[in-house]
Design a protein around this motif. Structure first.
Motif, PDB file in Angstrom:
ATOM      1  N   GLU A 164      -3.313  -1.510  -5.693  1.00  0.00           N
ATOM      2  CA  GLU A 164      -2.735  -2.068  -4.472  1.00  0.00           C
ATOM      3  C   GLU A 164      -2.630  -3.585  -4.593  1.00  0.00           C
ATOM      4  O   GLU A 164      -1.636  -4.186  -4.184  1.00  0.00           O
ATOM      5  CB  GLU A 164      -3.598  -1.707  -3.259  1.00  0.00           C
ATOM      6  CG  GLU A 164      -3.628  -0.226  -2.948  1.00  0.00           C
ATOM      7  CD  GLU A 164      -4.687   0.158  -1.936  1.00  0.00           C
ATOM      8  OE1 GLU A 164      -4.491   1.193  -1.277  1.00  0.00           O
ATOM      9  OE2 GLU A 164      -5.702  -0.554  -1.785  1.00  0.00           O
ATOM     10  N   LEU A 165      -3.648  -4.189  -5.162  1.00  0.00           N
ATOM     11  CA  LEU A 165      -3.697  -5.643  -5.304  1.00  0.00           C
ATOM     12  C   LEU A 165      -2.503  -6.184  -6.082  1.00  0.00           C
ATOM     13  O   LEU A 165      -1.878  -7.155  -5.671  1.00  0.00           O
ATOM     14  CB  LEU A 165      -5.002  -6.061  -5.988  1.00  0.00           C
ATOM     15  CG  LEU A 165      -5.140  -7.548  -6.279  1.00  0.00           C
ATOM     16  CD1 LEU A 165      -5.667  -8.274  -5.047  1.00  0.00           C
ATOM     17  CD2 LEU A 165      -6.066  -7.777  -7.449  1.00  0.00           C
TER      18      LEU A 165
ATOM     19  N   ASP B 201       3.765  -9.589   2.580  1.00  0.00           N
ATOM     20  CA  ASP B 201       2.853  -8.544   3.047  1.00  0.00           C
ATOM     21  C   ASP B 201       1.742  -9.103   3.943  1.00  0.00           C
ATOM     22  O   ASP B 201       0.946  -8.349   4.489  1.00  0.00           O
ATOM     23  CB  ASP B 201       2.219  -7.806   1.861  1.00  0.00           C
ATOM     24  CG  ASP B 201       3.247  -7.070   1.022  1.00  0.00           C
ATOM     25  OD1 ASP B 201       4.262  -6.639   1.589  1.00  0.00           O
ATOM     26  OD2 ASP B 201       3.026  -6.934  -0.195  1.00  0.00           O
ATOM     27  N   ILE B 202       1.685 -10.426   4.056  1.00  0.00           N
ATOM     28  CA  ILE B 202       0.645 -11.065   4.866  1.00  0.00           C
ATOM     29  C   ILE B 202       1.271 -11.538   6.175  1.00  0.00           C
ATOM     30  O   ILE B 202       2.239 -12.289   6.172  1.00  0.00           O
ATOM     31  CB  ILE B 202       0.005 -12.263   4.126  1.00  0.00           C
ATOM     32  CG1 ILE B 202      -0.566 -11.810   2.780  1.00  0.00           C
ATOM     33  CG2 ILE B 202      -1.067 -12.914   4.991  1.00  0.00           C
ATOM     34  CD1 ILE B 202      -0.972 -12.946   1.870  1.00  0.00           C
ATOM     35  N   ASP B 203       0.702 -11.054   7.286  1.00  0.00           N
ATOM     36  CA  ASP B 203       1.131 -11.518   8.602  1.00  0.00           C
ATOM     37  C   ASP B 203       0.129 -12.593   9.026  1.00  0.00           C
ATOM     38  O   ASP B 203      -0.998 -12.284   9.414  1.00  0.00           O
ATOM     39  CB  ASP B 203       1.149 -10.360   9.600  1.00  0.00           C
ATOM     40  CG  ASP B 203       1.685 -10.766  10.968  1.00  0.00           C
ATOM     41  OD1 ASP B 203       1.616 -11.973  11.303  1.00  0.00           O
ATOM     42  OD2 ASP B 203       2.167  -9.875  11.691  1.00  0.00           O
TER      43      ASP B 203
ATOM     44  N   LEU C 124      -3.011  -7.873   6.382  1.00  0.00           N
ATOM     45  CA  LEU C 124      -2.410  -7.666   5.063  1.00  0.00           C
ATOM     46  C   LEU C 124      -1.962  -6.210   5.001  1.00  0.00           C
ATOM     47  O   LEU C 124      -2.738  -5.313   5.310  1.00  0.00           O
ATOM     48  CB  LEU C 124      -3.451  -7.938   3.963  1.00  0.00           C
ATOM     49  CG  LEU C 124      -3.095  -7.509   2.541  1.00  0.00           C
ATOM     50  CD1 LEU C 124      -1.914  -8.322   2.022  1.00  0.00           C
ATOM     51  CD2 LEU C 124      -4.294  -7.672   1.623  1.00  0.00           C
ATOM     52  N   THR C 125      -0.698  -5.994   4.628  1.00  0.00           N
ATOM     53  CA  THR C 125      -0.189  -4.635   4.482  1.00  0.00           C
ATOM     54  C   THR C 125      -0.110  -4.314   2.994  1.00  0.00           C
ATOM     55  O   THR C 125       0.477  -5.069   2.221  1.00  0.00           O
ATOM     56  CB  THR C 125       1.215  -4.500   5.117  1.00  0.00           C
ATOM     57  OG1 THR C 125       1.123  -4.874   6.496  1.00  0.00           O
ATOM     58  CG2 THR C 125       1.722  -3.078   5.023  1.00  0.00           C
ATOM     59  N   VAL C 126      -0.732  -3.201   2.603  1.00  0.00           N
ATOM     60  CA  VAL C 126      -0.684  -2.775   1.200  1.00  0.00           C
ATOM     61  C   VAL C 126      -0.113  -1.376   1.129  1.00  0.00           C
ATOM     62  O   VAL C 126      -0.217  -0.598   2.073  1.00  0.00           O
ATOM     63  CB  VAL C 126      -2.076  -2.816   0.513  1.00  0.00           C
ATOM     64  CG1 VAL C 126      -2.598  -4.231   0.398  1.00  0.00           C
ATOM     65  CG2 VAL C 126      -3.080  -1.934   1.217  1.00  0.00           C
ATOM     66  N   ILE C 127       0.485  -1.064  -0.014  1.00  0.00           N
ATOM     67  CA  ILE C 127       0.996   0.275  -0.282  1.00  0.00           C
ATOM     68  C   ILE C 127      -0.033   0.947  -1.181  1.00  0.00           C
ATOM     69  O   ILE C 127      -0.264   0.516  -2.306  1.00  0.00           O
ATOM     70  CB  ILE C 127       2.372   0.242  -0.989  1.00  0.00           C
ATOM     71  CG1 ILE C 127       3.362  -0.677  -0.264  1.00  0.00           C
ATOM     72  CG2 ILE C 127       2.917   1.658  -1.149  1.00  0.00           C
ATOM     73  CD1 ILE C 127       3.761  -0.238   1.107  1.00  0.00           C
ATOM     74  N   GLY C 128      -0.661   2.011  -0.672  1.00  0.00           N
ATOM     75  CA  GLY C 128      -1.729   2.677  -1.401  1.00  0.00           C
ATOM     76  C   GLY C 128      -1.254   3.882  -2.174  1.00  0.00           C
ATOM     77  O   GLY C 128      -0.058   4.041  -2.443  1.00  0.00           O
ATOM     78  N   LYS C 129      -2.201   4.745  -2.511  1.00  0.00           N
ATOM     79  CA  LYS C 129      -1.891   5.969  -3.255  1.00  0.00           C
ATOM     80  C   LYS C 129      -0.911   6.818  -2.462  1.00  0.00           C
ATOM     81  O   LYS C 129      -1.012   6.921  -1.247  1.00  0.00           O
ATOM     82  CB  LYS C 129      -3.182   6.763  -3.495  1.00  0.00           C
ATOM     83  CG  LYS C 129      -4.097   6.115  -4.509  1.00  0.00           C
ATOM     84  CD  LYS C 129      -5.413   6.834  -4.588  1.00  0.00           C
ATOM     85  CE  LYS C 129      -5.298   8.090  -5.408  1.00  0.00           C
ATOM     86  NZ  LYS C 129      -6.588   8.733  -5.664  1.00  0.00           N
ATOM     87  N   GLY C 130       0.032   7.394  -3.154  1.00  0.00           N
ATOM     88  CA  GLY C 130       1.005   8.263  -2.507  1.00  0.00           C
ATOM     89  C   GLY C 130       1.997   7.505  -1.647  1.00  0.00           C
ATOM     90  O   GLY C 130       2.651   8.090  -0.799  1.00  0.00           O
ATOM     91  N   GLY C 131       2.096   6.186  -1.843  1.00  0.00           N
ATOM     92  CA  GLY C 131       3.050   5.386  -1.078  1.00  0.00           C
ATOM     93  C   GLY C 131       2.635   5.161   0.364  1.00  0.00           C
ATOM     94  O   GLY C 131       3.446   4.737   1.184  1.00  0.00           O
ATOM     95  N   LYS C 132       1.375   5.431   0.682  1.00  0.00           N
ATOM     96  CA  LYS C 132       0.906   5.248   2.064  1.00  0.00           C
ATOM     97  C   LYS C 132       0.680   3.763   2.342  1.00  0.00           C
ATOM     98  O   LYS C 132       0.066   3.061   1.546  1.00  0.00           O
ATOM     99  CB  LYS C 132      -0.389   6.028   2.290  1.00  0.00           C
ATOM    100  CG  LYS C 132      -0.211   7.525   2.183  1.00  0.00           C
ATOM    101  CD  LYS C 132      -1.516   8.244   2.490  1.00  0.00           C
ATOM    102  CE  LYS C 132      -1.376   9.723   2.250  1.00  0.00           C
ATOM    103  NZ  LYS C 132      -1.850  10.144   0.962  1.00  0.00           N
ATOM    104  N   ARG C 133       1.158   3.321   3.498  1.00  0.00           N
ATOM    105  CA  ARG C 133       0.969   1.932   3.923  1.00  0.00           C
ATOM    106  C   ARG C 133      -0.315   1.843   4.738  1.00  0.00           C
ATOM    107  O   ARG C 133      -0.597   2.708   5.543  1.00  0.00           O
ATOM    108  CB  ARG C 133       2.138   1.476   4.803  1.00  0.00           C
ATOM    109  CG  ARG C 133       3.465   1.468   4.101  1.00  0.00           C
ATOM    110  CD  ARG C 133       4.582   1.081   5.046  1.00  0.00           C
ATOM    111  NE  ARG C 133       4.514  -0.309   5.447  1.00  0.00           N
ATOM    112  CZ  ARG C 133       4.975  -1.336   4.728  1.00  0.00           C
ATOM    113  NH1 ARG C 133       5.541  -1.097   3.573  1.00  0.00           N
ATOM    114  NH2 ARG C 133       4.873  -2.564   5.167  1.00  0.00           N
ATOM    115  N   ARG C 134      -1.065   0.786   4.516  1.00  0.00           N
ATOM    116  CA  ARG C 134      -2.223   0.555   5.378  1.00  0.00           C
ATOM    117  C   ARG C 134      -2.378  -0.937   5.620  1.00  0.00           C
ATOM    118  O   ARG C 134      -1.989  -1.754   4.798  1.00  0.00           O
ATOM    119  CB  ARG C 134      -3.497   1.184   4.830  1.00  0.00           C
ATOM    120  CG  ARG C 134      -3.958   0.712   3.499  1.00  0.00           C
ATOM    121  CD  ARG C 134      -5.108   1.603   2.999  1.00  0.00           C
ATOM    122  NE  ARG C 134      -5.561   1.110   1.725  1.00  0.00           N
ATOM    123  CZ  ARG C 134      -6.723   0.478   1.538  1.00  0.00           C
ATOM    124  NH1 ARG C 134      -7.538   0.306   2.539  1.00  0.00           N
ATOM    125  NH2 ARG C 134      -7.061   0.040   0.344  1.00  0.00           N
TER     126      ARG C 134
END
Length: 183
Positions: free
Chosen positions: A149-150, A157-159, A165-175
């Protein structure tokens, strides 16, 4: 032909390339077990699945490996149902996955408080550590992001207004991850 169709179905379902490769390899392993040991059993049934799970346990595969293979076969079962090759779910993850006894999970190595202090002291030295590398250390220590993710983080991606901070994780999931501000 069925494996290629399964692979294509996984792709259209939006699975990542590594996930597809893992599922396909697990299903191939299951199919070769069927051909070798249970010569006249259909592709997937409750009977063949249970025998395969017992086989994996006898071969001393780790619990996490067996559970990964069970998960792959569950997805394969879902595929076979959509193609109407089988008409029921032979695998229920809650029932079929192997439970890990509490306290027997793999030990995870973590830095001690002293090691964290040493690392933070080291990264503060501007002559030795670039601002970029200092930021990498801080993000890994304080946000819990995965390395995968890093490496995908961009400035957009930083508000800065909400410190998110918005990251795209495993499986394309946003968190979204809250960022603290030092005084």
């Amino acid at each position: 032909m069925e494996i290629a169709e399964f692979e294509q179905w996984l792709f259209t379902e939006g699975k990542a390339a590594k996930t597809i490769e893992s599922y396909v390899n697990d299903v191939k392993g299951f199919q070769s077990y069927l051909q070798e040991k249970l010569k006249d059993v259909p592709v997937l049934s409750r009977f063949s699945f249970v025998r395969y799970k017992e086989h994996l346990m006898k071969e001393d595969y780790t619990v996490s490996t067996i559970n990964k293979k069970i998960n792959s076969l569950k997805v394969y079962n879902d595929f076979l149902r959509t193609k109407e090759i089988v008409c029921e779910s032979f695998i229920q993850l809650k029932r079929d996955r192997i439970k890990i006894a509490s306290g027997s999970e793999d030990n995870v190595d973590a830095l001690s408080d002293e090691q964290v202090e040493q690392l933070l002291f080291y990264v503060e030295n501007r002559n030795k550590v670039s601002t970029r590398n200092k930021l990498i250390v801080y993000l890994l220590l304080y946000t819990g992001v995965r390395v995968s993710e890093l490496v995908g983080i961009k400035i957009v991606d930083i508000d800065f207004l909400t410190n998110q901070l918005t990251v795209i994780g495993k499986g394309g999931k946003r968190r979204e991850i809250g960022l603290r501000q030092d005084p």
